[in-house]
Write a protein that holds these residues in place. Structure first.
Motif, short mmCIF file in Angstrom:
data_model
loop_
_atom_site.label_atom_id
_atom_site.label_comp_id
_atom_site.label_asym_id
_atom_site.label_seq_id
_atom_site.Cartn_x
_atom_site.Cartn_y
_atom_site.Cartn_z
N VAL A 296 0.85 -1.18 0.00
CA VAL A 296 0.00 0.00 0.00
C VAL A 296 0.90 1.24 0.00
O VAL A 296 1.57 1.52 0.99
CB VAL A 296 -0.94 0.00 1.22
N LEU A 297 0.93 1.94 -1.14
CA LEU A 297 1.69 3.18 -1.28
C LEU A 297 0.76 4.26 -1.84
O LEU A 297 -0.23 3.94 -2.50
CB LEU A 297 2.87 2.96 -2.24
N VAL B 171 10.76 20.90 -2.31
CA VAL B 171 11.82 19.99 -2.75
C VAL B 171 11.42 18.59 -2.34
O VAL B 171 11.07 18.35 -1.18
CB VAL B 171 13.17 20.35 -2.11
N ALA B 172 11.45 17.65 -3.28
CA ALA B 172 11.08 16.26 -3.00
C ALA B 172 12.11 15.31 -3.57
O ALA B 172 12.42 15.37 -4.77
CB ALA B 172 9.70 15.95 -3.56
N GLY B 173 12.67 14.45 -2.73
CA GLY B 173 13.54 13.39 -3.20
C GLY B 173 12.72 12.18 -3.60
O GLY B 173 11.61 11.98 -3.10
N LYS C 134 6.17 10.97 -10.44
CA LYS C 134 4.98 10.84 -9.59
C LYS C 134 5.24 11.43 -8.21
O LYS C 134 4.31 11.88 -7.53
CB LYS C 134 4.57 9.37 -9.48
N VAL C 135 6.50 11.40 -7.78
CA VAL C 135 6.86 11.98 -6.48
C VAL C 135 6.53 13.47 -6.46
O VAL C 135 6.01 14.00 -5.47
CB VAL C 135 8.34 11.72 -6.19
N GLY D 16 9.01 9.47 -2.04
CA GLY D 16 8.31 8.31 -2.54
C GLY D 16 7.34 7.73 -1.55
O GLY D 16 6.46 6.94 -1.92
N LEU D 17 7.45 8.11 -0.29
CA LEU D 17 6.54 7.64 0.75
C LEU D 17 5.56 8.72 1.18
O LEU D 17 4.37 8.46 1.33
CB LEU D 17 7.34 7.16 1.97
N THR D 18 6.04 9.93 1.40
CA THR D 18 5.16 11.00 1.85
C THR D 18 4.28 11.52 0.72
O THR D 18 4.55 11.31 -0.45
CB THR D 18 5.98 12.16 2.43
N TYR D 19 3.22 12.21 1.09
CA TYR D 19 2.35 12.82 0.09
C TYR D 19 1.61 13.98 0.73
O TYR D 19 1.43 14.03 1.95
CB TYR D 19 1.37 11.80 -0.49
N ALA D 20 1.21 14.94 -0.10
CA ALA D 20 0.49 16.12 0.36
C ALA D 20 -0.77 16.27 -0.48
O ALA D 20 -0.72 16.76 -1.60
CB ALA D 20 1.37 17.36 0.22
N PRO D 21 -1.91 15.82 0.04
CA PRO D 21 -3.16 15.92 -0.73
C PRO D 21 -3.69 17.34 -0.76
O PRO D 21 -3.17 18.24 -0.08
CB PRO D 21 -4.10 15.00 0.04
#
Length: 459
Positions: A177-178, A290-292, A305-306, A440-445
């Protein structure tokens, strides 16, 4: 409660590759006010085989098979870091203890629209012993004769499933689940729909929810309110029994939770925990994000997608910066190199055309039902009103400084100067900065009411 956001003058280091780190050379004034958002990866599993055995011993995970039963095991593809090699020996041992014959077990990789898995990649994914002993498949997405037509869902999705999967008495799904831009979260039945489905099925599924607003608005949402997930569940009702063995993951080799049972129940259970651990804290949109790409493998197209997962953290007119650790032999895994070079060769003029033509192209392909509609919609949302900069030296070396409207860099000094110039043109001298080292794990809806599940920690 999660830890409060903090700011520090200390350098920010991103996980980089399999075991290294990369220090961000942010300008000092930006570094001192930057908010750094990490996922909550506490409480990982120390003994994965024991945890999997425990999950399989739960009453809801009972294997209803015996002598003469056929079983199709479906695993996610090599772009994910699910512990497939570790899980398979345990699962097949249990099947054989129940009397299932070796020749009645097949293994299929849920590739969807990704590249087919060749023999070498299959061995790496499932292990030599499993590859030698069992029939292993990478479904041919365009060969209709290899699929069984199960009908059409109420949403109008044609349900065409890879024959070994469709005809089995039981399907066992091994995935994770990602965060997912359209399905809320990946995993569960998604390994079959679209993972082992014909291109017509996957195209129809990926068109679900495109009319719900901006691409990514469904990111991290509930399954019962998600058009794509609902269409997937409708398709699953046309299949026989399925058992899901699903994981919540940290970095490769780090399993936070494993659960087994009915795919819907397991999916909903792990989605709740994923939101708690991975969702970024609500905050005003930043000027610079900034997103790795950690922990995604080195495929730059997947890494884009990140940026989409963190697009809502940046304000319109702001700057999105991606740091993509990239393996040279994986650059064209998800997108052909000739197409990448063609876009790169168009230069700044091509970038201008792409930025302004994406809206029209997206609307056109949606109207004619093209399976590419979802990809164009995502691209449109990423570049139409933000400056996008990417640090990816191997990609830069292969195709140069531009990928349409996206600028590529192999030098951090040049990248941060380009970011400063873009912010200056927007009238921003002291930008608000948010950094997502494990993007790749975090997200900001999109912003939600404050009653939403607890977010990931920011430290």
């Amino acid at each position: 409660m999660t830890a409060p956001s903090t700011e520090s003058d200390a350098p920010v280091a991103l996980p980089w590759g399999e075991a290294e780190t990369l220090t961000l050379d942010l300008p000092q004034a930006w570094r001192s006010t930057a908010e750094v958002v990490w996922p909550d990866l506490t409480g990982g599993i120390d003994d994965y085989p024991a945890a999997l055995e425990k999950a399989l011993n739960a009453p809801e995970a009972g294997l209803q098979v015996g002598p003469g039963s056929t079983v199709a095991i479906v695993v996610d593809d090599p772009s994910r870091w699910t512990p497939v090699r570790e899980a398979l020996p345990i699962i097949v041992r249990r099947l054989h203890e129940l009397g299932v014959r070796q020749e009645d077990v097949s293994i299929s990789v849920g590739v969807g629209r990704h590249h087919a898995v060749n023999a070498e990649a299959m061995r790496k994914r499932v292990g030599d012993a499993i590859a030698d002993a069992y029939s292993c498949h990478s479904p041919p997405v365009d060969d209709l004769s290899a699929y069984v037509d199960l009908g059409v869902t109420p949403e109008g999705v044609p349900v065409r499933v890879f024959r070994p999967v469709a005809k089995a008495d039981l399907r066992i799904l091994i995935g994770s689940v990602l965060p997912h831009l359209q399905a809320g979260f990946g995993g569960g039945y998604k390994l079959i729909f679209p993972g082992t489905s014909h291109r017509t099925t996957l195209g129809a599924l990926h068109r679900q929810g495109l009319s719900a607003g901006q691409a990514g608005r469904l990111l991290g949402g509930n399954a019962d309110q998600n058009p794509m997930r609902q269409a997937i569940r409708s398709a699953a009702r046309l299949l026989g029994p399925c058992l899901s063995i699903s994981h919540l993951l940290g970095a490769p080799g780090e399993v936070l939770h494993v659960a087994a049972g009915h795919p819907d129940a397991v999916q909903d259970q792990l989605a709740v925990e994923a939101r708690r651990r991975l969702r970024a804290p609500d905050a005003a949109p930043a000027d610079l994000v900034v997103a790795g790409n950690n922990p995604w493998p080195g495929d730059p197209m997947q890494s884009f997608k990140v940026l989409l997962q963190h697009r809502a953290a940046s304000r319109p007119g702001g700057v999105l910066v991606g740091f993509f650790w990239t393996e040279a032999d994986q650059i064209d895994r998800s997108f052909p190199m000739p197409a990448l070079r063609a876009i790169a060769a168009s230069g700044a003029v091509g970038g201008w055309v792409i930025r302004r033509g994406l809206a029209l192209a997206s609307d056109l392909v949606s109207a004619v039902g093209s399976p590419s509609a979802f990809m164009l919609r995502w691209a449109r949302e990423l570049v139409v009103d933000r400056t996008v900069l990417v640090f990816a030296p191997p990609l830069y070396d292969r195709i140069g400084p531009r990928l349409g409207p996206i600028r590529l860099f192999a030098d951090q000094g040049q990248l941060w100067q380009a970011a400063a110039d873009a912010l200056s043109r927007a009238g921003v001298d002291s930008p608000r900065v948010r950094v997502f080292p494990q993007g790749g794990l975090t997200y900001a809806p999109e912003p939600e009411p404050r009653t939403s599940p607890q977010p990931a920690s920011a430290v």
